[in-house]
Design a protein around this motif. Structure first.
Motif, PDB file in Angstrom:
ATOM      1  N   ILE A 160      30.764  59.450  68.083  1.00 36.68           N
ATOM      2  CA  ILE A 160      31.072  60.887  68.049  1.00 36.68           C
ATOM      3  C   ILE A 160      31.687  61.292  66.715  1.00 36.68           C
ATOM      4  CG2 ILE A 160      31.278  60.904  70.562  1.00 36.68           C
ATOM      5  CD1 ILE A 160      34.297  61.333  70.214  1.00 36.68           C
ATOM      6  N   ASP A 163      34.374  60.248  64.814  1.00 34.61           N
ATOM      7  CA  ASP A 163      35.814  60.476  64.675  1.00 34.61           C
ATOM      8  C   ASP A 163      36.293  60.212  63.246  1.00 34.61           C
ATOM      9  OD1 ASP A 163      36.314  61.291  67.223  1.00 34.61           O
ATOM     10  OD2 ASP A 163      37.136  59.381  67.927  1.00 34.61           O
ATOM     11  N   VAL A 171      42.921  62.383  64.815  1.00 31.95           N
ATOM     12  CA  VAL A 171      41.573  62.940  64.647  1.00 31.95           C
ATOM     13  C   VAL A 171      41.714  64.457  64.791  1.00 31.95           C
ATOM     14  CG1 VAL A 171      39.166  62.960  65.406  1.00 31.95           C
ATOM     15  CG2 VAL A 171      40.523  60.863  65.654  1.00 31.95           C
ATOM     16  N   ARG A 195      39.520  67.554  64.601  1.00 28.88           N
ATOM     17  CA  ARG A 195      38.170  68.107  64.513  1.00 28.88           C
ATOM     18  C   ARG A 195      38.180  69.608  64.781  1.00 28.88           C
ATOM     19  NH1 ARG A 195      35.194  64.997  68.317  1.00 28.88           N
ATOM     20  NH2 ARG A 195      34.635  63.577  66.651  1.00 28.88           N
ATOM     21  N   TYR A 196      38.975  70.032  65.753  1.00 33.12           N
ATOM     22  CA  TYR A 196      39.087  71.448  66.101  1.00 33.12           C
ATOM     23  C   TYR A 196      40.383  71.980  65.504  1.00 33.12           C
ATOM     24  CZ  TYR A 196      35.818  69.909  69.737  1.00 33.12           C
ATOM     25  OH  TYR A 196      34.770  69.366  70.416  1.00 33.12           O
ATOM     26  N   ARG A 200      43.870  71.691  67.837  1.00 30.45           N
ATOM     27  CA  ARG A 200      44.303  70.499  68.569  1.00 30.45           C
ATOM     28  C   ARG A 200      43.892  69.216  67.862  1.00 30.45           C
ATOM     29  NH1 ARG A 200      39.896  73.115  70.466  1.00 30.45           N
ATOM     30  NH2 ARG A 200      38.362  72.127  71.829  1.00 30.45           N
ATOM     31  N   LEU A 244      43.790  64.716  68.234  1.00 23.66           N
ATOM     32  CA  LEU A 244      43.994  63.487  68.980  1.00 23.66           C
ATOM     33  C   LEU A 244      45.059  62.685  68.247  1.00 23.66           C
ATOM     34  CD1 LEU A 244      40.330  62.209  69.608  1.00 23.66           C
ATOM     35  CD2 LEU A 244      41.638  63.883  70.933  1.00 23.66           C
ATOM     36  N   ILE A 246      46.765  65.667  71.848  1.00 22.32           N
ATOM     37  CA  ILE A 246      46.158  64.875  72.915  1.00 22.32           C
ATOM     38  C   ILE A 246      46.459  63.410  72.643  1.00 22.32           C
ATOM     39  CG2 ILE A 246      43.976  64.249  74.029  1.00 22.32           C
ATOM     40  CD1 ILE A 246      42.963  67.073  72.964  1.00 22.32           C
ATOM     41  N   ARG A 275      48.761  66.740  75.969  1.00 20.75           N
ATOM     42  CA  ARG A 275      47.784  66.281  76.954  1.00 20.75           C
ATOM     43  C   ARG A 275      47.677  64.754  76.826  1.00 20.75           C
ATOM     44  NH1 ARG A 275      41.465  67.808  76.654  1.00 20.75           N
ATOM     45  NH2 ARG A 275      42.205  69.611  75.491  1.00 20.75           N
ATOM     46  N   TYR A 305      37.471  68.388  85.260  1.00 16.66           N
ATOM     47  CA  TYR A 305      37.451  69.108  83.989  1.00 16.66           C
ATOM     48  C   TYR A 305      36.125  68.871  83.279  1.00 16.66           C
ATOM     49  CZ  TYR A 305      39.086  70.125  79.162  1.00 16.66           C
ATOM     50  OH  TYR A 305      39.222  70.593  77.883  1.00 16.66           O
ATOM     51  N   TYR A 306      35.867  67.634  82.881  1.00 15.23           N
ATOM     52  CA  TYR A 306      34.632  67.334  82.152  1.00 15.23           C
ATOM     53  C   TYR A 306      33.825  66.254  82.862  1.00 15.23           C
ATOM     54  CZ  TYR A 306      35.710  69.800  77.736  1.00 15.23           C
ATOM     55  OH  TYR A 306      35.950  70.736  76.763  1.00 15.23           O
ATOM     56  N   ASP A 361      29.161  65.151  73.507  1.00 12.96           N
ATOM     57  CA  ASP A 361      29.827  65.046  72.215  1.00 12.96           C
ATOM     58  C   ASP A 361      28.727  64.777  71.201  1.00 12.96           C
ATOM     59  OD1 ASP A 361      31.961  64.819  70.332  1.00 12.96           O
ATOM     60  OD2 ASP A 361      33.235  64.175  72.001  1.00 12.96           O
ATOM     61  N   LYS A 380      32.242  68.739  70.971  1.00  6.11           N
ATOM     62  CA  LYS A 380      31.632  68.796  72.296  1.00  6.11           C
ATOM     63  C   LYS A 380      30.986  70.152  72.547  1.00  6.11           C
ATOM     64  CE  LYS A 380      35.236  65.854  74.256  1.00  6.11           C
ATOM     65  NZ  LYS A 380      35.944  65.775  72.970  1.00  6.11           N
TER      66      LYS A 380
HETATM   67  C1  LIG Z   1      37.330  65.789  73.006  1.00  9.23           C
HETATM   68  C2  LIG Z   1      38.160  66.065  71.857  1.00  9.23           C
HETATM   69  C3  LIG Z   1      39.189  67.014  71.919  1.00  9.23           C
HETATM   70  C4  LIG Z   1      39.506  67.775  73.182  1.00  9.23           C
HETATM   71  O1  LIG Z   1      38.511  68.710  73.449  1.00  9.23           O
HETATM   72  P1  LIG Z   1      38.689  69.757  74.645  1.00  9.23           P
HETATM   73  O2  LIG Z   1      37.374  70.441  74.698  1.00  9.23           O
HETATM   74  O3  LIG Z   1      39.829  70.640  74.276  1.00  9.23           O
HETATM   75  O4  LIG Z   1      38.995  68.941  75.860  1.00  9.23           O
HETATM   76  C5  LIG Z   1      39.924  67.266  70.791  1.00  9.23           C
HETATM   77  N1  LIG Z   1      39.682  66.623  69.631  1.00  9.23           N
HETATM   78  C6  LIG Z   1      38.692  65.715  69.532  1.00  9.23           C
HETATM   79  C7  LIG Z   1      38.471  65.051  68.229  1.00  9.23           C
HETATM   80  C8  LIG Z   1      37.904  65.396  70.636  1.00  9.23           C
HETATM   81  O5  LIG Z   1      36.951  64.466  70.529  1.00  9.23           O
END
Ligand SMILES: *Cc1c(COP(=O)(O)O)cnc(C)c1O
Ligand code: SF4
Length: 348
Positions: A77, A79, A89, A91-92, A95, A97, A146, A177, A266-267, A309, A316
């Protein structure tokens, strides 16, 4: 409480009658490449007389893991491309990891981080953790952290408390989380002090990794209840796996069992392109058909989002069945009947 010790080698699996002796040499080859670990709680769930046991399929190594296709990758995916400092990590925008440990209580055969996790892999050093926390502290758009790994709940409650205390002091951070398999893999380890280590000033959620209703043993249910009773909502994530949960009844039973434990599904992840896992993956079309099957037959509380992903680090995306027709706004209901939106106006 489940007595005994975890099974970590092919020989131990053969002794426990979870693997055939004539496969030993090949399984040793698999184990040299990917970590093996089956806790007593998981071993107890396996019906060794069933060659298709859905629990065994997730944890007992298989010769097919030695076959890796060109589309598979050790970082399926993506990372690595999004890691500004070790252990993070990002990515978004909102938030990150935070990967605290690389060890898990059990090692899932389909793990997307299978080339990174293992009992000897250590985790984030003290200096590494300090640098990761500095990154979070100095990045105001981070709203959620997370905790993941490996399994972050492998840390002692004391070390976990140190991390949550540091996070609690960061104003812009509002949500913590925790992604874990421990309540299923070793429910006896969800102690009062562990739950207390997670309870703090931030909104805290636990996301439980579980793929089959049988994983929700009495012990696992008690462990989950400890979080919920402590005011920590629990969500679930599952991986769609061929031969484990790829039929509507099995998936529906899992989702119902979760909701009965006060866990909100959730997923449902489409299985990642991790090396040596082709025998465990379904097609996306199969996944969509299963989701359609869940919809309408089971309560809305039982519906997870089906997500992929995207390889390469693109994040995702929901890939569930589409109920909208492309040409006009026609919505399909769960029985496949079509409706115009807005409805055609009745003659006045
Ligand atoms: C899965 C993931 C998240 C969390 O994604 P949500 O859609 O908020 O659950 C955050 N950062 C990374 C890098 C991920 O792979
Ligand atoms: S518990 Fe999670 S990180 Fe650990 S092996 Fe299973 S899928 Fe991978």
């Amino acid at each position: 409480m489940t007595a005994g010790h975890p099974l970590r080698t092919p020989s131990e699996l053969v002794d426990a009658q979870l693997a055939r002796h004539d496969r030993l040499a090949a399984l040793k080859e698999v184990a040299a490449r990917y970590a093996v670990g089956i806790t007593p709680a998981i071993a107890n769930l396996i019906d060794a007389s069933d060659p298709h046991d859905p629990i065994a399929r997730q944890f007992v190594p298989d010769l097919r893991e030695l076959d890796s296709g060109p589309e598979e990758s050790g970082d399926p995916i993506g990372d690595e491309a999004h890691s500004p400092v070790e252990g993070i990590v990002h990515r978004y925008p909102d938030r990150v990891l935070l990967k605290l440990v690389n060890a898990c209580a059990v090692y899932c055969r389909f793990c997307f981080r299978r080339e990174m996790v293992g009992p000897g892999r250590g985790g984030l050093s003290r200096a590494g953790l300090a640098a990761a926390l500095d990154y979070i502290r100095s990045t105001p758009q981070i709203w959620e952290v997370i905790l993941t790994g490996g399994d972050p709940l492998m840390l002692s409650p004391r070390r976990l408390k140190e991390v949550t205390t540091e996070l609690a002091a960061i104003d812009h951070l509002k949500v913590i989380r925790v992604h874990t398999r421990l309540p299923v893999a070793a429910p006896e380890q969800i102690s009062t002090s562990l739950v207390r280590a997670l309870r703090g000033s931030k909104a805290t959620f636990v996301v439980l990794h579980v793929n089959h209703s049988r994983e929700l043993s009495e012990g696992a249910r008690t462990a989950v209840a400890r979080f919920v009773d402590a005011g920590i909502p629990v969500l679930s994530q599952s991986v769609l796996l061929r031969g484990v949960n790829d039929d509507v009844e099995t998936l529906g039973a899992l989702m119902r069992a979760l909701v009965e434990c006060r866990v909100k599904p959730y997923y449902l992840h489409h299985a990642d392109l991790a090396p040596g896992t082709a025998h465990l993956r379904t097609s996306i079309a199969d996944g969509q058909r299963l989701l359609r099957g869940l919809h309408g037959r089971y309560s809305g509380l039982c519906q997870p989002a089906y997500v992929l992903d995207i390889p390469g680090g693109y994040g995702k995306s929901p890939i569930g069945p589409n109920y909208l027709s492309a040409d006009r706004t026609i919505v399909e209901d769960f029985k496949g009947r079509r409706h115009a939106y807005p409805p055609s106006r009745p003659a006045d």
